[in-house]
Design a protein around this motif. Structure first.
Motif, PDB file in Angstrom:
ATOM      1  N   ARG A  15       0.830  -1.206   0.000  1.00 49.72           N
ATOM      2  CA  ARG A  15       0.000   0.000   0.000  1.00 49.72           C
ATOM      3  C   ARG A  15       0.861   1.252   0.000  1.00 49.72           C
ATOM      4  O   ARG A  15       0.539   2.252  -0.662  1.00 49.72           O
ATOM      5  CB  ARG A  15      -0.940  -0.023   1.210  1.00 49.72           C
ATOM      6  N   GLU A  16       1.932   1.215   0.766  1.00 50.45           N
ATOM      7  CA  GLU A  16       2.841   2.362   0.780  1.00 50.45           C
ATOM      8  C   GLU A  16       3.493   2.551  -0.589  1.00 50.45           C
ATOM      9  O   GLU A  16       3.631   3.680  -1.074  1.00 50.45           O
ATOM     10  CB  GLU A  16       3.907   2.162   1.856  1.00 50.45           C
ATOM     11  N   GLU A  17       3.896   1.428  -1.207  1.00 51.98           N
ATOM     12  CA  GLU A  17       4.497   1.518  -2.531  1.00 51.98           C
ATOM     13  C   GLU A  17       3.498   2.032  -3.560  1.00 51.98           C
ATOM     14  O   GLU A  17       3.850   2.811  -4.457  1.00 51.98           O
ATOM     15  CB  GLU A  17       5.015   0.139  -2.953  1.00 51.98           C
ATOM     16  N   ARG A  18       2.256   1.611  -3.449  1.00 50.06           N
ATOM     17  CA  ARG A  18       1.227   2.093  -4.383  1.00 50.06           C
ATOM     18  C   ARG A  18       0.994   3.582  -4.226  1.00 50.06           C
ATOM     19  O   ARG A  18       0.803   4.302  -5.209  1.00 50.06           O
ATOM     20  CB  ARG A  18      -0.075   1.326  -4.177  1.00 50.06           C
ATOM     21  N   ALA A  19       1.000   4.051  -2.974  1.00 50.47           N
ATOM     22  CA  ALA A  19       0.825   5.487  -2.736  1.00 50.47           C
ATOM     23  C   ALA A  19       1.954   6.288  -3.378  1.00 50.47           C
ATOM     24  O   ALA A  19       1.715   7.356  -3.972  1.00 50.47           O
ATOM     25  CB  ALA A  19       0.765   5.758  -1.233  1.00 50.47           C
ATOM     26  N   LEU A  20       3.181   5.779  -3.285  1.00 50.01           N
ATOM     27  CA  LEU A  20       4.307   6.462  -3.929  1.00 50.01           C
ATOM     28  C   LEU A  20       4.182   6.420  -5.447  1.00 50.01           C
ATOM     29  O   LEU A  20       4.475   7.403  -6.140  1.00 50.01           O
ATOM     30  CB  LEU A  20       5.626   5.806  -3.488  1.00 50.01           C
ATOM     31  N   ALA A  21       3.755   5.276  -5.976  1.00 47.68           N
ATOM     32  CA  ALA A  21       3.610   5.144  -7.427  1.00 47.68           C
ATOM     33  C   ALA A  21       2.520   6.060  -7.965  1.00 47.68           C
ATOM     34  O   ALA A  21       2.630   6.594  -9.076  1.00 47.68           O
ATOM     35  CB  ALA A  21       3.317   3.691  -7.789  1.00 47.68           C
ATOM     36  N   ASN A  22       1.458   6.248  -7.204  1.00 48.12           N
ATOM     37  CA  ASN A  22       0.357   7.128  -7.637  1.00 48.12           C
ATOM     38  C   ASN A  22       0.740   8.596  -7.629  1.00 48.12           C
ATOM     39  O   ASN A  22       0.039   9.423  -8.219  1.00 48.12           O
ATOM     40  CB  ASN A  22      -0.868   6.922  -6.736  1.00 48.12           C
ATOM     41  N   SER A  23       1.813   8.924  -6.955  1.00 48.39           N
ATOM     42  CA  SER A  23       2.202  10.339  -6.845  1.00 48.39           C
ATOM     43  C   SER A  23       2.862  10.864  -8.110  1.00 48.39           C
ATOM     44  O   SER A  23       3.069  12.071  -8.250  1.00 48.39           O
ATOM     45  CB  SER A  23       3.165  10.523  -5.659  1.00 48.39           C
ATOM     46  N   SER A  24       3.220   9.975  -9.036  1.00 44.38           N
ATOM     47  CA  SER A  24       3.894  10.411 -10.267  1.00 44.38           C
ATOM     48  C   SER A  24       3.176   9.836 -11.484  1.00 44.38           C
ATOM     49  O   SER A  24       2.878   8.637 -11.519  1.00 44.38           O
ATOM     50  CB  SER A  24       5.352   9.957 -10.253  1.00 44.38           C
ATOM     51  N   PRO A  25       2.912  10.651 -12.510  1.00 48.86           N
ATOM     52  CA  PRO A  25       2.233  10.148 -13.724  1.00 48.86           C
ATOM     53  C   PRO A  25       3.017   9.053 -14.420  1.00 48.86           C
ATOM     54  O   PRO A  25       2.435   8.199 -15.094  1.00 48.86           O
ATOM     55  CB  PRO A  25       2.114  11.392 -14.608  1.00 48.86           C
ATOM     56  N   THR A  26       4.326   9.051 -14.266  1.00 52.49           N
ATOM     57  CA  THR A  26       5.140   8.067 -14.972  1.00 52.49           C
ATOM     58  C   THR A  26       5.079   6.679 -14.337  1.00 52.49           C
ATOM     59  O   THR A  26       5.522   5.697 -14.937  1.00 52.49           O
ATOM     60  CB  THR A  26       6.613   8.530 -15.008  1.00 52.49           C
ATOM     61  N   THR A  27       4.570   6.585 -13.142  1.00 49.87           N
ATOM     62  CA  THR A  27       4.518   5.283 -12.450  1.00 49.87           C
ATOM     63  C   THR A  27       3.088   4.827 -12.181  1.00 49.87           C
ATOM     64  O   THR A  27       2.871   3.963 -11.337  1.00 49.87           O
ATOM     65  CB  THR A  27       5.286   5.361 -11.116  1.00 49.87           C
ATOM     66  N   MET A  28       2.135   5.420 -12.907  1.00 53.37           N
ATOM     67  CA  MET A  28       0.737   5.029 -12.695  1.00 53.37           C
ATOM     68  C   MET A  28       0.497   3.564 -13.076  1.00 53.37           C
ATOM     69  O   MET A  28      -0.282   2.861 -12.437  1.00 53.37           O
ATOM     70  CB  MET A  28      -0.179   5.927 -13.513  1.00 53.37           C
ATOM     71  N   ALA A  29       1.164   3.100 -14.131  1.00 58.21           N
ATOM     72  CA  ALA A  29       1.001   1.703 -14.536  1.00 58.21           C
ATOM     73  C   ALA A  29       1.507   0.765 -13.450  1.00 58.21           C
ATOM     74  O   ALA A  29       0.897  -0.280 -13.171  1.00 58.21           O
ATOM     75  CB  ALA A  29       1.755   1.456 -15.843  1.00 58.21           C
ATOM     76  N   ALA A  30       2.605   1.139 -12.799  1.00 60.54           N
ATOM     77  CA  ALA A  30       3.119   0.334 -11.694  1.00 60.54           C
ATOM     78  C   ALA A  30       2.138   0.309 -10.540  1.00 60.54           C
ATOM     79  O   ALA A  30       1.970  -0.729  -9.869  1.00 60.54           O
ATOM     80  CB  ALA A  30       4.469   0.888 -11.234  1.00 60.54           C
ATOM     81  N   ALA A  31       1.467   1.442 -10.300  1.00 61.91           N
ATOM     82  CA  ALA A  31       0.480   1.506  -9.221  1.00 61.91           C
ATOM     83  C   ALA A  31      -0.666   0.537  -9.484  1.00 61.91           C
ATOM     84  O   ALA A  31      -1.151  -0.136  -8.572  1.00 61.91           O
ATOM     85  CB  ALA A  31      -0.040   2.930  -9.074  1.00 61.91           C
ATOM     86  N   ARG A  32      -1.096   0.444 -10.775  1.00 61.15           N
ATOM     87  CA  ARG A  32      -2.174  -0.487 -11.099  1.00 61.15           C
ATOM     88  C   ARG A  32      -1.729  -1.931 -10.915  1.00 61.15           C
ATOM     89  O   ARG A  32      -2.491  -2.779 -10.441  1.00 61.15           O
ATOM     90  CB  ARG A  32      -2.651  -0.240 -12.531  1.00 61.15           C
ATOM     91  N   ALA A  33      -0.501  -2.212 -11.266  1.00 64.22           N
ATOM     92  CA  ALA A  33       0.018  -3.563 -11.074  1.00 64.22           C
ATOM     93  C   ALA A  33       0.118  -3.913  -9.593  1.00 64.22           C
ATOM     94  O   ALA A  33      -0.201  -5.037  -9.179  1.00 64.22           O
ATOM     95  CB  ALA A  33       1.394  -3.686 -11.738  1.00 64.22           C
TER      96      ALA A  33
END
Length: 394
Positions: A15-33
């Motif tokens: 969850r913490e990693e997803r929150a960090l991934a959601n903070s940047s447009p370039t890592t949105m795909a990682a957040a979905r994964a």
């Protein structure tokens, strides 16, 4: 439980990693994964939690040491456990650990925790682990079922304690654990309420008979007159039932407290209570003068209050001693004891009312007899009230 701990940590980190991934447009795909991985971990977590609760609560089979009350609270249990050791050896080992420099406060809290009935420990442990790592609705469903199962286990355990140690210990065992369960569930702020729906096929046989008997049935009709639709509508119904674990828990606690009040009143002043109930029955059913009834013989009435007065101090000391053992909070002890005092006080008032109908010079009544009984009644009332005062002063 090790898997449960690991899965809880995994979900929290993801969850913490997803929150960090959601903070940047370039890592949105990682957040979905990561979200997909979180869902898989939560699914496994829910399975492990249900498996643990099913094993440790729903299918729990208590050993003699699990229900060795009050020895378990006193730390004197010597019943052999399933692994061949006994509680006294385990307590000695724990004491040695304390002498090695562990915190007294932590050790004291651990001893209290270990004195709880194992199914309740398991429920509270599992719920506290998964509270923040599963969806609220899922958590409430798990909590609802586990609290229901835990309440049943506590009632079953109370029946075993009743058989082994007596009614007072059984009542206090149940009151103690239900109070702890209610208190420990309050931080979760959940309703523990649901509506269960089940299909009812009780009318299916009759509906099929009508379906087969109807030779003009319309199987291909696109209206509500379709025979298959009619068959389903008449043969199958949905039954709804409300499940409220919090209400059931409160009802169980209220019933346990009432049982303790009734049993304790009978223990402390059973002779007086029986005398009053007998007088009430005679006064409503007898056609003759009440003062001439057998229950109003002077010697008999004196014997009733003499018996209660002689045993009062001993019985009250035992009651307050056991309450202090099971219930740590003096305020809780006082709240539970006050209805007992009120019941005995009301019985004394009723006894005075019945005794006022007795006539000196008849059936063994005279001024000295009346004075002796009155003095014993005052001693009984003073004794029960002083017990409450001692609890309040702690």
């Amino acid at each position: 439980v090790a898997d449960l701990d690991t899965l809880c940590q995994i979900v929290s980190v993801l969850r913490e990693e997803r929150a960090l991934a959601n903070s940047s447009p370039t890592t949105m795909a990682a957040a979905r994964a990561i979200s997909s991985v979180i869902e898989d971990a939560q699914e496994r977590l829910i399975f492990c939690a249900n498996a643990a609760l099913n094993r440790e609560v729903t299918k729990f089979k208590p050993s003699p040491s699990d229900l060795d009350y009050p020895a378990k609270l006193l730390g004197t249990s010597t019943i052999t456990t399933e692994d061949g050791s006994d509680d006294s050896k385990q307590l000695a080992t724990a004491a040695a650990g304390e002498e090695a420099g562990s915190s007294d406060a932590v050790q004291a809290q651990l001893r209290v925790y270990e004195s709880w009935f194992p199914p309740m420990r398991s429920v509270l442990r599992v719920l506290s682990k998964i509270f923040r790592v599963v969806e609220p609705r899922v958590f409430e469903d798990i909590a609802l079922e586990s609290v229901q199962s835990c309440t049943r286990c506590l009632k079953d355990g109370s029946a075993v304690v009743l058989k082994n140690s007596g009614v007072m210990h059984a009542d206090l065992f149940l009151v103690k654990h239900l109070l702890i369960l209610r208190e420990q569930l309050s931080p979760f702020d959940i309703q523990l309420r649901a509506v269960e729906r089940q299909l009812d096929f009780s009318e299916a046989g009759k509906a099929v008979t009508r379906f087969l008997a109807n030779r003009n049935r319309r199987l291909l009709s696109m209206s509500t007159e379709n025979a298959l639709v009619t068959l389903l509508r008449e043969g199958v119904s949905v039954q709804e039932s409300s499940v409220d674990s919090k209400r059931d828990l409160e009802d169980a606690l209220r019933s346990a407290c009432n049982d303790f009040i009734e049993h304790t009143s009978s223990t402390v002043a059973g002779s007086v209570l029986d005398f009053v109930e007998h007088c009430k029955g005679v006064s409503t059913t007898s056609s003759g003068p009440f003062k001439d009834q057998s229950c109003m013989q002077g010697e008999y009435v004196k014997a009733v209050f003499t018996h209660t007065s002689e045993l009062l101090t001993e019985q009250l000391d035992e009651v307050t001693k056991q309450m202090a053992l099971y219930l740590e909070n003096p305020a809780t002890q006082s709240i539970l004891l006050k209805p007992v005092i009120r019941k005995i006080t009301r019985a004394m008032d009723d006894a005075r009312r019945f005794m006022s109908e007795a006539v000196d010079g008849e059936h063994g009544w005279e001024a000295g007899m009346r004075g002796d009984i009155g003095k014993m009644m005052e001693e009984i009332e003073s004794g029960v009230k002083s017990a409450t005062a001692k609890l309040s002063a702690r």
